[in-house]
Write an enzyme that holds these catalytic residues in place. Structure first.
Site, PDB file in Angstrom:
ATOM      1  N   THR A  38       0.819  -1.216   0.000  1.00  0.00           N
ATOM      2  CA  THR A  38       0.000   0.000   0.000  1.00  0.00           C
ATOM      3  C   THR A  38       0.843   1.253   0.000  1.00  0.00           C
ATOM      4  OG1 THR A  38      -1.873  -1.054   1.073  1.00  0.00           O
ATOM      5  CG2 THR A  38      -1.675   1.305   1.401  1.00  0.00           C
ATOM      6  N   SER A  85       1.982  -7.799  -0.532  1.00  0.00           N
ATOM      7  CA  SER A  85       2.789  -8.711   0.292  1.00  0.00           C
ATOM      8  C   SER A  85       2.084 -10.023   0.623  1.00  0.00           C
ATOM      9  CB  SER A  85       3.218  -8.022   1.591  1.00  0.00           C
ATOM     10  OG  SER A  85       2.115  -7.899   2.476  1.00  0.00           O
ATOM     11  N   THR A 118       1.580  -4.312   4.182  1.00  0.00           N
ATOM     12  CA  THR A 118       1.377  -4.514   5.629  1.00  0.00           C
ATOM     13  C   THR A 118       0.867  -5.910   5.951  1.00  0.00           C
ATOM     14  OG1 THR A 118      -0.880  -3.669   5.506  1.00  0.00           O
ATOM     15  CG2 THR A 118       0.883  -2.075   6.005  1.00  0.00           C
ATOM     16  N   GLU A 312      -2.597 -27.843  28.883  1.00  0.00           N
ATOM     17  CA  GLU A 312      -3.764 -28.719  28.658  1.00  0.00           C
ATOM     18  C   GLU A 312      -3.415 -29.884  27.733  1.00  0.00           C
ATOM     19  OE1 GLU A 312      -6.499 -24.943  27.942  1.00  0.00           O
ATOM     20  OE2 GLU A 312      -7.682 -26.782  28.037  1.00  0.00           O
TER      21      GLU A 312
HETATM   22  N1  DAS Z   1      -2.352  -5.977   0.079  1.00  0.00           N
HETATM   23  C1  DAS Z   1      -1.659  -5.321   1.158  1.00  0.00           C
HETATM   24  C2  DAS Z   1      -0.191  -5.734   1.129  1.00  0.00           C
HETATM   25  O1  DAS Z   1       0.458  -5.586   0.108  1.00  0.00           O
HETATM   26  C3  DAS Z   1      -1.717  -3.854   1.060  1.00  0.00           C
HETATM   27  C4  DAS Z   1      -1.022  -3.204   2.243  1.00  0.00           C
HETATM   28  O2  DAS Z   1      -1.665  -3.086   3.260  1.00  0.00           O
HETATM   29  O3  DAS Z   1       0.180  -2.898   2.162  1.00  0.00           O
HETATM   30  O4  DAS Z   1       0.291  -6.182   2.171  1.00  0.00           O
END
Ligand code: DAS
Length: 355
Positions: A38, A85, A118, A312
């Site tokens: 992103t 990602s 992310t 457990e």
């Molecule tokens: N699709 C997500 C990724 O590329 C977009 C982001 O949040 O960076 O991880």
């Protein structure tokens, strides 16, 4: 040439000039390795904070978009990948880590920033923390909104990441994640929500904050990392297959058996609560362990699990491993790295306690 292209060209020229000033001024050298996500995303309208295309903007435009970078470092960029990602597989992870390690050995590189989606940022940050033998700052950064959106977070996140990567006091703290003004350990941090700029949290709190280019540290990593790691990317050619199966009330053993049939060397059980295993699944896991598949209990509780042995589940009796406070996706990373060195379950458990 339309106005937008003229503006982009002006930005690129200005960035080039600023970069030469930064180099002349003897500022630290920081390399930005761009992988997509992103932070390199673009939406149709400024109101599109969630609807956009990830992995569109090239690294030189990311740098040109934050001219202030030249105030804190002499920056250059490399476009390693341009992908979202969630699609960053083991092969890309290895290639990225090898590039980070090679750059970290260069005398003219003082710090490294990895711009990243992310979704799996926490996996990459942990992997680099385990296998790159350098005490130079390595900072992974992303953004929750594309640069085209109002109140986009990528510019400041990138400025913070470069500022930290250029800092002497960020050395030796392991791989860091710079998001939302916080500095988290690449080991501890995870994406806890997907619709807020305050998305990344560590169950045990951040290591520090970065505010207007200054770092404020509150604690240090407790687990082994980077130069103190027994794992070295230069000695890892490939990663063994490790899969994750999700535990829930009506679980059955289909996924575990299918993963083993496909050659998984370890299966991460993303369990409820304390990594609990349904009594309908235990027999299959014991059978698979008997066939040499490592069984690793982790927890999918949201704010971070804490799985201990023989609570457990009789782990000693079943010869299973516990992932302690690692979430399932981080447990997958550590299991894959550990299995490049040993398949002894007691050694594997030691590794899960120490990393
Ligand atoms: N699709 C997500 C990724 O590329 C977009 C982001 O949040 O960076 O991880």
């Amino acid at each position: 040439m339309n106005l937008n292209r003229k503006l982009s060209r002006c930005l690129l020229v200005a960035a080039g000039l600023l970069a030469s000033v930064a180099a002349w001024a003897g500022l630290p050298n920081v390399v930005i390795l761009a992988t997509g996500g992103t932070i390199a995303g673009a939406g149709a309208e400024a109101t599109n904070s969630a609807t956009y295309q990830a992995a569109k903007v090239p690294v030189d435009k990311l740098i040109a978009g934050v001219p202030e970078l030249a105030k804190v470092a002499s920056v250059r960029g490399e476009q390693v990948f341009q992908i979202a990602s969630e699609s960053l597989a083991n092969e890309q992870l290895l290639a990225l880590a090898k590039r980070v390690a090679a750059l970290s050995k260069q005398g003219d590189v003082d710090g490294i920033v990895v711009t990243h989606g992310t979704d799996t940022l926490e996996e990459t940050a942990y992997f680099l923390n385990l296998v790159v033998h350098s005490d130079k700052p390595i900072v992974v950064v992303g953004s929750m909104r594309p640069g085209t959106a109002m109140s986009a977070d990528g510019m400041l996140n990138l400025f913070n990441a470069v500022s930290v990567a250029a800092s002497q006091d960020a050395r030796g703290k392991g791989v860091l994640v710079a998001m939302n003004d916080e500095l988290n350990s690449g080991r501890d941090v995870a994406k806890m929500i997907n619709i807020k700029t305050e998305a990344f949290k560590s169950p045990w709190g951040p290591l520090g904050m970065v505010v207007e280019g200054k770092n404020y540290w509150f604690r240090l990593p407790a687990k082994r990392h980077t130069v103190n790691s027994e794992f070295d990317i230069d000695k890892i050619a490939s990663l063994p297959l490790v899969e994750i199966a999700y535990g829930q009330g009506n679980a059955n053993d289909t996924a575990y058996r299918a993963f083993a049939d496909k050659g998984a060397k370890a299966i991460i059980h993303a369990g409820t609560g304390n990594g609990s295993v349904s009594n309908r699944v235990v027999p299959a896991l014991r059978e698979l362990r008997g066939k040499g598949v490592q069984i690793i209990r982790s927890s999918h509780v949201n704010a971070g699990g804490f799985v201990v042995r023989n609570a457990e589940q009789p782990d000693d009796k079943y010869d299973w491993i516990v992932a302690h406070d690692l979430n399932p996706q981080k447990a997958r990373i550590l299991a894959a790295v550990a299995l490049t060195k040993t398949s002894d379950s007691k050694e594997l458990q030691r590794i899960f306690w120490e990393y």
